[in-house]
Design a protein around this motif. Structure first.
Motif, PDB file in Angstrom:
ATOM      1  N   TYR A 211       0.834  -1.200   0.000  1.00 36.03           N
ATOM      2  CA  TYR A 211       0.000   0.000   0.000  1.00 36.03           C
ATOM      3  C   TYR A 211       0.876   1.261   0.000  1.00 36.03           C
ATOM      4  CZ  TYR A 211      -4.144  -2.851   0.948  1.00 36.03           C
ATOM      5  OH  TYR A 211      -5.169  -3.764   0.856  1.00 36.03           O
ATOM      6  N   ARG A 212       1.971   1.192   0.738  1.00 37.05           N
ATOM      7  CA  ARG A 212       2.879   2.350   0.771  1.00 37.05           C
ATOM      8  C   ARG A 212       3.510   2.561  -0.608  1.00 37.05           C
ATOM      9  NH1 ARG A 212       7.311   2.000   5.297  1.00 37.05           N
ATOM     10  NH2 ARG A 212       5.502   2.528   6.580  1.00 37.05           N
ATOM     11  N   ASP A 250      -9.594  -3.875   7.748  1.00 35.25           N
ATOM     12  CA  ASP A 250     -10.502  -2.866   8.305  1.00 35.25           C
ATOM     13  C   ASP A 250      -9.797  -1.518   8.451  1.00 35.25           C
ATOM     14  OD1 ASP A 250     -12.460  -4.781   8.440  1.00 35.25           O
ATOM     15  OD2 ASP A 250     -12.146  -5.225  10.568  1.00 35.25           O
ATOM     16  N   TYR A 251      -8.539  -1.559   8.858  1.00 35.82           N
ATOM     17  CA  TYR A 251      -7.788  -0.325   9.073  1.00 35.82           C
ATOM     18  C   TYR A 251      -7.613   0.439   7.754  1.00 35.82           C
ATOM     19  CZ  TYR A 251      -4.098   2.822  10.704  1.00 35.82           C
ATOM     20  OH  TYR A 251      -3.360   3.948  11.026  1.00 35.82           O
ATOM     21  N   TYR A 252      -7.398  -0.299   6.662  1.00 36.47           N
ATOM     22  CA  TYR A 252      -7.192   0.332   5.351  1.00 36.47           C
ATOM     23  C   TYR A 252      -8.506   0.480   4.574  1.00 36.47           C
ATOM     24  CZ  TYR A 252      -2.120   0.146   5.844  1.00 36.47           C
ATOM     25  OH  TYR A 252      -0.826   0.352   6.260  1.00 36.47           O
ATOM     26  N   ASP A 253      -9.616   0.139   5.206  1.00 37.86           N
ATOM     27  CA  ASP A 253     -10.943   0.296   4.595  1.00 37.86           C
ATOM     28  C   ASP A 253     -11.029  -0.444   3.257  1.00 37.86           C
ATOM     29  OD1 ASP A 253     -13.560   1.148   4.345  1.00 37.86           O
ATOM     30  OD2 ASP A 253     -13.025   3.030   3.366  1.00 37.86           O
ATOM     31  N   LYS A 332      -8.174   4.716  -2.938  1.00 42.18           N
ATOM     32  CA  LYS A 332      -8.488   5.317  -1.642  1.00 42.18           C
ATOM     33  C   LYS A 332      -7.206   5.855  -1.012  1.00 42.18           C
ATOM     34  CE  LYS A 332     -12.444   2.337  -0.565  1.00 42.18           C
ATOM     35  NZ  LYS A 332     -13.015   1.393   0.425  1.00 42.18           N
ATOM     36  N   LEU A 334      -4.341   6.698   1.717  1.00 46.59           N
ATOM     37  CA  LEU A 334      -3.712   5.961   2.816  1.00 46.59           C
ATOM     38  C   LEU A 334      -4.023   6.635   4.151  1.00 46.59           C
ATOM     39  CD1 LEU A 334      -0.138   5.260   1.385  1.00 46.59           C
ATOM     40  CD2 LEU A 334      -1.909   3.566   1.806  1.00 46.59           C
ATOM     41  N   PRO A 335      -4.125   5.863   5.240  1.00 46.91           N
ATOM     42  CA  PRO A 335      -4.253   6.484   6.569  1.00 46.91           C
ATOM     43  C   PRO A 335      -2.987   7.285   6.894  1.00 46.91           C
ATOM     44  CG  PRO A 335      -4.752   4.119   6.635  1.00 46.91           C
ATOM     45  CD  PRO A 335      -4.155   4.390   5.295  1.00 46.91           C
ATOM     46  N   GLU A 336      -3.097   8.188   7.839  1.00 46.45           N
ATOM     47  CA  GLU A 336      -1.936   9.011   8.208  1.00 46.45           C
ATOM     48  C   GLU A 336      -0.795   8.152   8.733  1.00 46.45           C
ATOM     49  OE1 GLU A 336      -2.934  12.143  10.850  1.00 46.45           O
ATOM     50  OE2 GLU A 336      -4.379  13.093   9.481  1.00 46.45           O
ATOM     51  N   GLN A 337      -1.114   7.095   9.462  1.00 46.69           N
ATOM     52  CA  GLN A 337      -0.099   6.196  10.006  1.00 46.69           C
ATOM     53  C   GLN A 337      -0.335   4.788   9.475  1.00 46.69           C
ATOM     54  OE1 GLN A 337       2.469   7.205  11.831  1.00 46.69           O
ATOM     55  NE2 GLN A 337       1.701   9.330  11.878  1.00 46.69           N
ATOM     56  N   PHE A 339      -0.581   0.663   9.398  1.00 41.07           N
ATOM     57  CA  PHE A 339      -1.161  -0.290  10.349  1.00 41.07           C
ATOM     58  C   PHE A 339      -0.061  -0.916  11.200  1.00 41.07           C
ATOM     59  CE2 PHE A 339      -2.338  -4.772  11.184  1.00 41.07           C
ATOM     60  CZ  PHE A 339      -3.443  -4.560  11.999  1.00 41.07           C
TER      61      PHE A 339
END
Length: 359
Positions: A211-212, A250-253, A332, A334-337, A339
């Motif tokens: 993902y990164r 779930d964290y990455y939706d 979508k 990426l979250p700020e931090q 997982f």
């Protein structure tokens, strides 16, 4: 008002390729409509309509036998050919862009095109010819759109069966390194990472790094049926996932949809990339020795970038250019931090009210 025979012309897709002259000749020889249909591979409905046109215009074989095929076509459908020129042309540039959006199909866009034509009382192309025209448009403009996959919709993951090795600097012992691969099937943009094992920690970490690398998250995650991530996957039942793997999704939706048993086509994109990456990465690095996984992964990333930037052979662009231009905007965020992996363990509480975690 549109002639009742115009729809025969439209059904032929605006191209007058029916063998009208041969139909009239066989009719004069007393062949039945069924026999003519089988012989010329033309539908009986079309044969019947040609008969009706010929009867209405009093055209028979004796009057056309010395004419060319195009002259016969003009004689039968001269007025309809003029009407056909007014058919509303589909906007294939718009159609191509709309097809990239989730939930959009070419059948839906054809129905919208038909509704638009009917609203202005204009003839329209039938569905089969509409699709044929669209395929010609894609081919003519060297477009990279794949109808089977939407951009930003799926990420397919699996282990590559080929191993690489890291060597102990002092003993020279060869330690196996397992290759994880992730592919976005729309652009075929890929990620590869070497791991010391195929356990859940490495499996989840590879997803995080993928993902990164992509800079975004696809809507669906398509793994193979591996015990490391999929505990149970029965037919007609929701799959039972490893808890850490489910937490990561779930964290990455994103939603995990494992492939079906013995259905390799469910992840055909990554199956094809496995062989390409083996040649492009494993083959290129086969004569080099690495003494740490960090050094091995640095070399893999370098060759991976070359692989993703390599121009396509039969169309313009590369995996990376297609990804950046058409797919990345629909991924979508990426979250700020990233997982952080959780380890779940069933532990027994001792009489002193303590439990043991990693000794």
């Amino acid at each position: 008002m549109v002639s009742k025979y115009t729809y025969l012309v439209l059904r032929l897709g605006g191209v007058f390729y029916a063998r009208f002259k041969k139909v009239l000749e066989m009719r004069s020889q007393n062949y039945s409509q069924r026999q003519i249909s089988v012989s010329l591979k033309i539908s009986r409905d079309t044969i019947r309509k040609i008969f009706n046109v010929a009867d209405d215009k009093k055209v028979c074989w004796s009057s056309v036998k010395d004419l060319s095929e195009s002259d016969v076509q003009n004689l039968l459908f001269e007025q309809e050919m003029k009407i056909n020129l007014s058919i509303k042309q589909p906007d294939f540039d718009y159609i191509h862009k709309e097809l990239l959006k989730p939930g959009t199909t070419i059948k839906l866009l054809w129905e919208e095109y038909v509704d638009d034509c009917r609203s202005i009382k204009s003839p329209f192309y039938q569905y089969s010819y509409f699709c044929e025209r669209y395929r010609d448009y894609v081919k003519k403009h060297n477009l990279t759109m794949h109808i089977n996959h939407k951009p930003g919709d799926k990420m397919m993951v699996d282990w590559n069966g080929t191993r690489m090795y890291v060597y102990d600097r002092y003993t020279g012992e060869a330690i196996s390194a397992y290759l994880f691969e992730a592919t976005l099937p729309f652009s075929m943009y890929s990620y590869v990472q070497a791991c010391p094992s195929m356990k859940i920690n490495d499996w989840v970490d590879c997803h995080i790094q993928a993902y990164r690398y992509f800079g975004g998250v696809a809507r669906l995650l398509i793994p193979d049926i591996l015990k490391v991530g999929i505990i149970q996957n029965k037919k007609y039942e929701y799959p039972i996932l490893n808890k850490s793997y489910q937490e990561m999704a779930d964290y990455y939706d994103t939603t995990i949809i494992p492939t079906r048993v013995r259905k390799p086509k469910d992840k055909a994109a990554i199956e094809g990339v496995v062989g390409d990456c083996t040649v492009a990465i494993v083959g290129k690095l086969r004569n080099r020795k690495f003494f740490s996984l960090e050094d091995l992964n640095k070399a893999i990333v370098k060759e991976l970038d070359n692989f993703n930037n390599r121009p396509f052979q039969k169309k313009e662009g590369s995996r990376k250019s297609v990804y950046l231009d058409e797919e990345f905007p629909l991924m979508k965020a990426l979250p700020e931090q990233p997982f952080e992996l959780s380890v779940w363990k069933r532990a027994k509480v001792q009489l002193n009210y303590h439990i043991s975690i990693e000794k």
